[in-house]
Design an enzyme around this catalytic site. Structure first.
Site, PDB file in Angstrom:
ATOM      1  N   GLU A   1       0.887  -1.180   0.000  1.00 41.17           N
ATOM      2  CA  GLU A   1       0.000   0.000   0.000  1.00 41.17           C
ATOM      3  C   GLU A   1       0.910   1.210   0.000  1.00 41.17           C
ATOM      4  OE1 GLU A   1      -3.156   0.039  -0.274  1.00 41.17           O
ATOM      5  OE2 GLU A   1      -3.742  -2.008   0.201  1.00 41.17           O
TER       6      GLU A   1
ATOM      7  N   CYS B   1      -2.278   9.510   2.110  1.00 40.02           N
ATOM      8  CA  CYS B   1      -1.910   8.846   0.848  1.00 40.02           C
ATOM      9  C   CYS B   1      -2.966   9.077  -0.222  1.00 40.02           C
ATOM     10  CB  CYS B   1      -1.675   7.358   1.067  1.00 40.02           C
ATOM     11  SG  CYS B   1      -3.046   6.512   1.857  1.00 40.02           S
TER      12      CYS B   1
HETATM   13  P1  NDP Z   1       8.274   4.774   4.679  1.00 39.61           P
HETATM   14  O1  NDP Z   1       8.296   4.012   3.412  1.00 39.61           O
HETATM   15  O2  NDP Z   1       9.394   5.659   4.995  1.00 39.61           O
HETATM   16  O3  NDP Z   1       8.125   3.765   5.923  1.00 39.61           O
HETATM   17  C1  NDP Z   1       7.065   2.862   6.041  1.00 39.61           C
HETATM   18  C2  NDP Z   1       7.451   1.780   7.031  1.00 39.61           C
HETATM   19  O4  NDP Z   1       8.497   0.982   6.489  1.00 39.61           O
HETATM   20  C3  NDP Z   1       7.975   2.322   8.352  1.00 39.61           C
HETATM   21  O5  NDP Z   1       7.549   1.504   9.413  1.00 39.61           O
HETATM   22  C4  NDP Z   1       9.475   2.203   8.152  1.00 39.61           C
HETATM   23  O6  NDP Z   1      10.181   2.156   9.352  1.00 39.61           O
HETATM   24  C5  NDP Z   1       9.559   0.890   7.419  1.00 39.61           C
HETATM   25  N1  NDP Z   1      10.818   0.683   6.712  1.00 39.61           N
HETATM   26  C6  NDP Z   1      11.759   1.602   6.331  1.00 39.61           C
HETATM   27  N2  NDP Z   1      12.768   0.989   5.666  1.00 39.61           N
HETATM   28  C7  NDP Z   1      12.487  -0.326   5.621  1.00 39.61           C
HETATM   29  C8  NDP Z   1      13.116  -1.477   5.060  1.00 39.61           C
HETATM   30  N3  NDP Z   1      14.285  -1.375   4.411  1.00 39.61           N
HETATM   31  N4  NDP Z   1      12.523  -2.680   5.191  1.00 39.61           N
HETATM   32  C9  NDP Z   1      11.340  -2.788   5.815  1.00 39.61           C
HETATM   33  N5  NDP Z   1      10.676  -1.748   6.386  1.00 39.61           N
HETATM   34  C10 NDP Z   1      11.242  -0.531   6.283  1.00 39.61           C
HETATM   35  O7  NDP Z   1       6.890   5.542   4.663  1.00 39.61           O
HETATM   36  P2  NDP Z   1       6.359   6.639   5.703  1.00 39.61           P
HETATM   37  O8  NDP Z   1       6.294   6.046   7.060  1.00 39.61           O
HETATM   38  O9  NDP Z   1       7.115   7.900   5.500  1.00 39.61           O
HETATM   39  O10 NDP Z   1       4.859   6.824   5.210  1.00 39.61           O
HETATM   40  C11 NDP Z   1       4.489   7.747   4.232  1.00 39.61           C
HETATM   41  C12 NDP Z   1       4.192   7.037   2.933  1.00 39.61           C
HETATM   42  O11 NDP Z   1       3.188   6.058   3.153  1.00 39.61           O
HETATM   43  C13 NDP Z   1       3.620   7.966   1.882  1.00 39.61           C
HETATM   44  O12 NDP Z   1       4.202   7.687   0.630  1.00 39.61           O
HETATM   45  C14 NDP Z   1       2.139   7.606   1.863  1.00 39.61           C
HETATM   46  O13 NDP Z   1       1.517   7.899   0.660  1.00 39.61           O
HETATM   47  C15 NDP Z   1       2.195   6.147   2.152  1.00 39.61           C
HETATM   48  N6  NDP Z   1       0.927   5.664   2.669  1.00 39.61           N
HETATM   49  C16 NDP Z   1       0.173   4.829   1.891  1.00 39.61           C
HETATM   50  C17 NDP Z   1      -1.067   4.391   2.328  1.00 39.61           C
HETATM   51  C18 NDP Z   1      -1.872   3.428   1.522  1.00 39.61           C
HETATM   52  O14 NDP Z   1      -2.761   2.811   2.101  1.00 39.61           O
HETATM   53  N7  NDP Z   1      -1.653   3.268   0.242  1.00 39.61           N
HETATM   54  C19 NDP Z   1      -1.619   4.846   3.613  1.00 39.61           C
HETATM   55  C20 NDP Z   1      -0.736   5.688   4.352  1.00 39.61           C
HETATM   56  C21 NDP Z   1       0.488   6.088   3.875  1.00 39.61           C
HETATM   57  P3  NDP Z   1      10.813   3.531   9.937  1.00 39.61           P
HETATM   58  O15 NDP Z   1       9.678   4.474  10.121  1.00 39.61           O
HETATM   59  O16 NDP Z   1      11.390   3.082  11.211  1.00 39.61           O
HETATM   60  O17 NDP Z   1      11.817   4.016   8.921  1.00 39.61           O
END
Ligand code: NDP
Length: 489
Positions: free
Chosen positions: A233, A267
């Protein structure tokens, strides 16, 4: 290597709390625990799991103020927005609990004429332990779309919340443990990106990821090594199409809210509008009139708070400057709207389609409005994006016709982001917005695998799976199929 990390209040920069960085070994341990717990949780059956999940939904609603306090503290969003998000999440938990049995019950299929002696059924089995990786922007609603549906289907869950909202993640798991009387059905592992990566490699049977497209690709690559399926997502660049027969006041009101609420960190937020040029001036005027009265500030008194992730403001600034440099016009606000942690509303009009504000997710309280000569152009421009998450269409007569031509996972007609609140419909995107679905029957099916069971009820005179099969039998099969033109059922 650091063993802990701090969560910060985005409003003040103050440290809220310190949390452990779960190591790879600990993540693997959590997965072993989750598989043991899976035996107990799946053995409870639909009825007992339903009771637990309904009690969980009630507990979330009972504790809504306390959870909302924490969401506000960690994200900087207004308390009322946090409550709305939590209430909708509780609704999804209850929907999954109430509907899972009928959706996952064994389905009987026609065995066809040739196999008429068989009963053909498809059972749905939970996967086992699943990993959920969540973002910070809707730290309750978003991961709960996977957690509740995975649990309802009989799986156990290991949840890695965003490093910006670890407290909320822990709170959700603790509440579930209280209600279920078992802390191992739904575990939380706090940490940074590496902890999420370890979860992908830990042996979970599926990873439900919500976050940016760039991280989703890393997650999918890690999971590919073990053929672990992924729900992705990801981000969006959701278009809003406004036709000349639209209710312009309603369209302006909803679009401004969609673009600016939660500081644009949604998002499925409206990011770009394609409005019929015949009504564009009136629409733009209405949008500016509404947006002028919307302010960023302390979430206790303002319409929305600061950016949760301070670095996001650099991206927002880049998009605004790039749009203006390429010939776009700032109809409200501009580069100066970025004031420290806060970004005041920015409305850009007539922005060239090759601008970053059109091609990339801005994730800030900005909105681009472009005029189009007709709806075909609006549809073509909407689809000319690498993203395909949601969209909204405003038209009194052409809504469905336009909606059916959009390359995206969800469309709201004469409303905005309404699909997220309807628990019975799937949520997800196409293209760079990801794949797989949460919510609705599809969201439950994602956390199961089909097991086909075909049982012989009696012996057929025609032996087809036998070395005793004769040439006469072969001829007969082809003859029957020819007469029935390939139809056997
Ligand atoms: P990120 O991609 O930065 O992080 C998402 C999650 O992935 C966090 O828990 C993060 O941990 C974790 N993560 C980071 N690096 C890795 C890795 N290498 N392997 C596995 N997990 C990892 O997204 P954001 O948290 O900044 O969220 C914003 C984004 O989410 C926007 O693009 C938004 O559009 C999208 N989004 C999409 C939705 C949907 O339903 N389609 C709903 C809500 C948001 P950590 O935070 O510790 O880095």
């Amino acid at each position: 290597m650091a063993k802990t990390f701090q969560s910060l209040n985005p409003l003040t920069g103050d440290v809220i709390a310190t949390y452990p960085i779960t190591t790879t070994a600990q993540v693997y341990e959590a997965t072993t625990i989750a598989y043991d717990a899976f035996e107990r949780w799946s053995a409870l059956g639909f009825r007992n799991r339903r009771k637990v999940l309904l009690a969980y939904s009630e507990a979330i609603l009972k504790e809504i103020d306390r959870i909302a306090d924490l969401v506000t503290l960690e994200t900087g969003k207004p308390h009322s927005d946090a409550k709305l998000e939590i209430a909708l999440a509780a609704h999804h938990v209850a929907w999954a609990a109430r509907n899972v049995e009928s959706i996952l019950r064994t389905a009987h299929r026609s065995p066809g004429l040739l196999m008429a002696n068989m009963s053909a059924t498809v059972e749905r089995s939970p996967l086992g332990a699943v990993g959920v990786i969540g973002p910070w922007n809707y730290p309750v609603f978003t991961p709960m779309g996977s957690i509740a549906y995975a649990l309802a289907a009989g799986n156990t869950v290991i949840f890695k919340p965003s490093e910006y909202t670890p407290g909320v993640g822990i709170e959700l798991a603790e509440l579930f443990a209280e209600v279920a009387g078992d802390g191992e059905f739904f575990q939380v592992i706090t940490g940074l990106g590496e902890t999420g990566a370890a979860l992908c490699e830990s042996g979970v049977k599926k990873v439900a990821f919500t976050g940016s497209t760039a991280t989703a690709k890393k997650v999918a690559a890690l999971c590919a090594a073990t053929l672990t399926p992924v729900i992705a997502e990801c981000g969006g660049k959701d278009p809003v199409i406004v036709a000349d027969d639209a209710n312009l006041s309603a369209a302006a009101e909803a679009t401004v809210w969609s673009a600016l609420s939660n500081a644009g960190q949604t998002c499925i937020a409206a990011e770009r509008v394609y409005v019929d040029e015949k009504v564009a001036d009136v629409f733009i005027e209405k949008v500016i009139e509404i947006a002028t009265n919307i302010h960023a500030g302390n979430p206790q008194s303002a319409h929305y708070g600061p950016a949760t992730m301070p670095t996001q403001n650099m991206i927002i600034q880049l998009h605004i400057k790039d749009a203006l440099k390429k010939g776009g016009v700032a109809a409200l606000g501009g580069p100066k709207s970025i004031q420290g942690n806060f970004v005041q509303p920015v409305i850009l009009v007539d922005v060239p389609e090759n601008s970053l504000a059109i091609t990339d997710e801005t994730f800030g309280p900005t909105l681009v409005i472009n005029r189009v000569p007709d709806m075909d152009t609006a549809i073509a421009l909407s689809n000319a994006s690498r993203y395909g998450l949601g969209a909204s269409v405003w038209s009194r007569r052409q809504g469905k016709k336009i909606a059916s031509q959009l390359q995206c996972g969800m469309v709201a007609i004469n409303s905005t982001i309404s699909f997220a609140s309807v628990a019975s419909v799937p949520f997800g995107g196409v293209k760079d917005s990801g794949y797989g679905r949460i919510h609705g029957p599809e969201g439950l099916l994602e956390f199961t695998y089909p097991r086909t069971v075909v049982r012989a009820r009696f012996k057929m005179p025609l032996a087809i799976t036998s070395f005793n099969r004769t040439e006469k039998t072969d001829r007969l099969i082809v003859k029957i199929l020819t007469i029935l033109r390939g139809r056997l059922s």
